[in-house]
Design a protein around this motif. Sequence first.
Motif, PDB file in Angstrom:
ATOM      1  N   GLU A  33      -9.087   6.514  78.849  1.00 14.60           N
ATOM      2  CA  GLU A  33      -8.417   6.399  77.562  1.00 14.60           C
ATOM      3  C   GLU A  33      -8.085   7.789  77.026  1.00 14.60           C
ATOM      4  O   GLU A  33      -8.746   8.771  77.367  1.00 14.60           O
ATOM      5  N   SER A  35      -8.030   8.899  73.798  1.00 11.81           N
ATOM      6  CA  SER A  35      -8.945   9.362  72.765  1.00 11.81           C
ATOM      7  C   SER A  35      -9.794   8.193  72.286  1.00 11.81           C
ATOM      8  O   SER A  35      -9.434   7.024  72.488  1.00 11.81           O
ATOM      9  N   ALA A  36     -10.909   8.527  71.652  1.00  9.16           N
ATOM     10  CA  ALA A  36     -11.796   7.491  71.118  1.00  9.16           C
ATOM     11  C   ALA A  36     -12.637   8.082  70.002  1.00  9.16           C
ATOM     12  O   ALA A  36     -13.069   9.234  70.084  1.00  9.16           O
ATOM     13  N   VAL A  52     -11.900   3.331  67.257  1.00  8.32           N
ATOM     14  CA  VAL A  52     -10.460   3.470  67.377  1.00  8.32           C
ATOM     15  C   VAL A  52     -10.215   4.179  68.704  1.00  8.32           C
ATOM     16  O   VAL A  52     -10.783   5.240  68.956  1.00  8.32           O
ATOM     17  N   ARG A  53      -9.401   3.527  69.540  1.00  8.38           N
ATOM     18  CA  ARG A  53      -9.162   4.053  70.886  1.00  8.38           C
ATOM     19  C   ARG A  53      -7.660   4.082  71.146  1.00  8.38           C
ATOM     20  O   ARG A  53      -6.952   3.142  70.814  1.00  8.38           O
ATOM     21  N   GLU A  54      -7.213   5.165  71.760  1.00  8.84           N
ATOM     22  CA  GLU A  54      -5.813   5.290  72.135  1.00  8.84           C
ATOM     23  C   GLU A  54      -5.723   5.137  73.653  1.00  8.84           C
ATOM     24  O   GLU A  54      -6.427   5.831  74.384  1.00  8.84           O
ATOM     25  N   LYS A  70       1.882   3.093  75.209  1.00 13.08           N
ATOM     26  CA  LYS A  70       0.810   3.812  74.526  1.00 13.08           C
ATOM     27  C   LYS A  70       0.466   3.025  73.262  1.00 13.08           C
ATOM     28  O   LYS A  70       1.340   2.753  72.445  1.00 13.08           O
ATOM     29  N   GLN A  71      -0.807   2.656  73.135  1.00 14.03           N
ATOM     30  CA  GLN A  71      -1.215   1.816  72.017  1.00 14.03           C
ATOM     31  C   GLN A  71      -2.507   2.330  71.390  1.00 14.03           C
ATOM     32  O   GLN A  71      -3.333   2.941  72.059  1.00 14.03           O
ATOM     33  N   THR A  72      -2.649   2.027  70.110  1.00 19.64           N
ATOM     34  CA  THR A  72      -3.887   2.326  69.397  1.00 19.64           C
ATOM     35  C   THR A  72      -4.602   1.014  69.143  1.00 19.64           C
ATOM     36  O   THR A  72      -4.008   0.068  68.608  1.00 19.64           O
ATOM     37  N   GLU A  74      -8.000  -0.850  67.490  1.00 18.71           N
ATOM     38  CA  GLU A  74      -9.099  -0.710  66.541  1.00 18.71           C
ATOM     39  C   GLU A  74     -10.065  -1.869  66.759  1.00 18.71           C
ATOM     40  O   GLU A  74      -9.679  -3.029  66.692  1.00 18.71           O
ATOM     41  N   ARG A  95      -2.681  -2.054  66.976  1.00 15.68           N
ATOM     42  CA  ARG A  95      -1.900  -1.623  65.821  1.00 15.68           C
ATOM     43  C   ARG A  95      -0.398  -1.791  66.035  1.00 15.68           C
ATOM     44  O   ARG A  95       0.133  -1.459  67.090  1.00 15.68           O
TER      45      ARG A  95
END
Length: 157
Positions: A33, A35-36, A52-54, A70-72, A74, A95
């Motif tokens: 992933e 980011s987290a 929250v993870r991208e 690319k998704q975020t 939650e 999101r």
Amino acid sequence: MTVTCKFANSLDEVWAVLCDPDFRVERSIALGELSAECDVQEDEDTAKVHMVREVVRELPSVLAKIFNSKQTLEFEETWQRSENGWEGALVIDVRNQPVELTAKISLLETADGCEYSVSHRCKAKIPLVGGKVEKFILSQTDSGALDELDYLKKKFS
């Protein structure tokens, strides 16, 4: 489909790792992933996990027209102590996407350790292709859950 994973470790050992926000961030990054972030609030009988993870996902062509790769995401987990361990609910907000992901989750004591279980549900509010979207998202979500549980299992080996 329900994803389960058995651990030879005690419920308390596995629970302690699941409630460690640093472990959750480390696991997300190790699994690719982007980011987290994680926050865990717990007391004797309840726990709340917010992440929250991208992520970047390879999408089938029909879905690539609807979703960004690319998704975020939650995550909100709400846990309650039960007679045999911990049980709760998970809500995943993708999101800015017309999908709802929920799950029942549990970490229960067994005769030789404990077992983690998650049962995902998905609802896509998209005319004509909603069913395809739901199947794809559930397959990705279940696959991701298996990867996360394998990573957790390796923590104890």
